[in-house]
Each structure stands twice: as structure tokens, then as C-alpha cells.
Design an enzyme around this catalytic site. Sequence first.
Site, mmCIF file in Angstrom:
data_model
loop_
_atom_site.group_PDB
_atom_site.id
_atom_site.type_symbol
_atom_site.label_atom_id
_atom_site.label_comp_id
_atom_site.label_asym_id
_atom_site.label_seq_id
_atom_site.Cartn_x
_atom_site.Cartn_y
_atom_site.Cartn_z
ATOM 1 N N HIS A 147 0.846 -1.198 0.000
ATOM 2 C CA HIS A 147 0.000 0.000 0.000
ATOM 3 C C HIS A 147 0.874 1.237 0.000
ATOM 4 O O HIS A 147 2.090 1.154 0.197
ATOM 5 C CB HIS A 147 -0.924 0.012 1.219
ATOM 6 C CG HIS A 147 -2.078 -0.928 1.116
ATOM 7 N ND1 HIS A 147 -1.973 -2.259 1.460
ATOM 8 C CD2 HIS A 147 -3.353 -0.745 0.696
ATOM 9 C CE1 HIS A 147 -3.139 -2.850 1.264
ATOM 10 N NE2 HIS A 147 -3.997 -1.951 0.796
ATOM 11 N N LYS A 151 -0.287 4.908 4.447
ATOM 12 C CA LYS A 151 -1.205 4.000 5.160
ATOM 13 C C LYS A 151 -0.626 3.673 6.536
ATOM 14 O O LYS A 151 0.526 3.255 6.651
ATOM 15 C CB LYS A 151 -1.437 2.727 4.356
ATOM 16 C CG LYS A 151 -2.494 1.798 4.967
ATOM 17 C CD LYS A 151 -2.807 0.653 4.021
ATOM 18 C CE LYS A 151 -3.786 -0.356 4.625
ATOM 19 N NZ LYS A 151 -5.096 0.269 4.941
#
Length: 240
Positions: A147, A151
Amino acid sequence: MVFCRKSFLQAFMKLLILGRGKTGSAVAEFARQRRHDVQVVSAAENVDGAALTADKLKTIDAVVDFTTPHCILSNIERCVNAGKNMIVGTTGWYSEMDRVRSLVETQGTGFVFAPNFSVGVNLFLDVARSAAMALKHNYSGQIFERHHAHKKDAPSGTAIALQRVIRDSSGKSDDLEITSFREGEVVGLHEIVFESAADRIYLCHDAKSRQGFAEGAVRATEWLAGKKGFYDFKDIWREL
């Protein structure tokens, strides 16, 4: 034409989106495309539940939460106690699942949750359920997830869901190892690798944008209108 117009008007809702992050913003944009009346509230605007008073929630039909684990339970309690339906994409509260379900049932509201509202990801979870049988045939397995660098949680809620699905479907007591990467602006990539002495199996879902997450969340909100109960998105996405 009359029937189509009536159906459209019934779908119109006043929505409150909690969270101005990448996913919350995508949800707000898609909801507006669907002609819903949308308000968006950031974390700074909701300190100590300032945006979730009974008066401010009075005209809201449903609340969509894409915030953070540290405030999600407070958000749920305030909204459900105000009698509002909720769509929750925030994770980190599942240890309190029974308490939240009881609150929803007591207040007679509607509630849909998921670690990922993408239909594609939920199809991928179904593939993982079937593929988990490999562990009964001398395969080992591992989960990888990537990600964007911003994040905060690791592993991702989707990776944990994949881990749980594979464990439950294979009948194995040990969880697959999850390896997490945070880099650049990667939207979300999840990969399962099964390996044996004979071959290797790769299963992958790669999100190109947040559109799938946003569409699933908004359509789940529309599906929930007029309903009561506590629902997992994986059990209802086929009805959207």
C-alpha cells in the site's frame, strides 16, 4: 419513465462521510455522482464527536465511516445511538464485534461493515476460499500486501481477511504469514502464493484506483436504506 423516476427519487439520501482521506474523498465523489446530498467531515472537525451530536445528525439518513481505529468505536456508538444507519470501512474494532452487533440490534438500526468494499476484492476472497485447499495437498502459503507510504496500519484489513478465510477454509490452525510493504502511492495490491515441490501458484488483486472501494461503499449504503440488522459486506455484495 414514471417508474424509473420514482425509483431514482427513493434512492436519494443525505449522507455524512466521516474521513477526508483518499478513500473517504472517493466515496464522497461517487455518492455525489449518484445524486446524493453529501457532507464530509474530517478528523479535525470531529474532535470528541463534535460533528456527531443528535442535532447535527437529525437530518442525516446514513453515515459512512472511513476514519481510523482510534476513533471508530466512538463514532459507531454516537451514530447508532442516534438511530442512524452506518457503513463502516474502518478496521481495528473487530475485537468488539459482539458489542457493536448488540448495540445495532438494540437500537434497531442498519449496519454494514467490511475491511474492503471493492466487489473485485470480495471476488478475490472467494477465489482464496477455493485455493485454500492447496494447504491440504503439501503446499505452503504466504500473503503479501503493498500500500501507499501514508497508510498507517499494517498488515492491511484485507490481508487479515484473506488470512482468516484461508485458515477457516483449509481447516489449518496456523495462519499464513503476512508480509507488508509501504511505498510510494500504491493503491492496494494483495498477493497469495502457494508453493509445493512441484509448482507455485500466484493469486493477485491489484487495485488501479479507489473507484472500486467507493462504488461498493455507496451501493451498500443504498442497499441498506430501509433495512435493519448487522451485515458483513461479503454476505450481501451479490445483491447490489
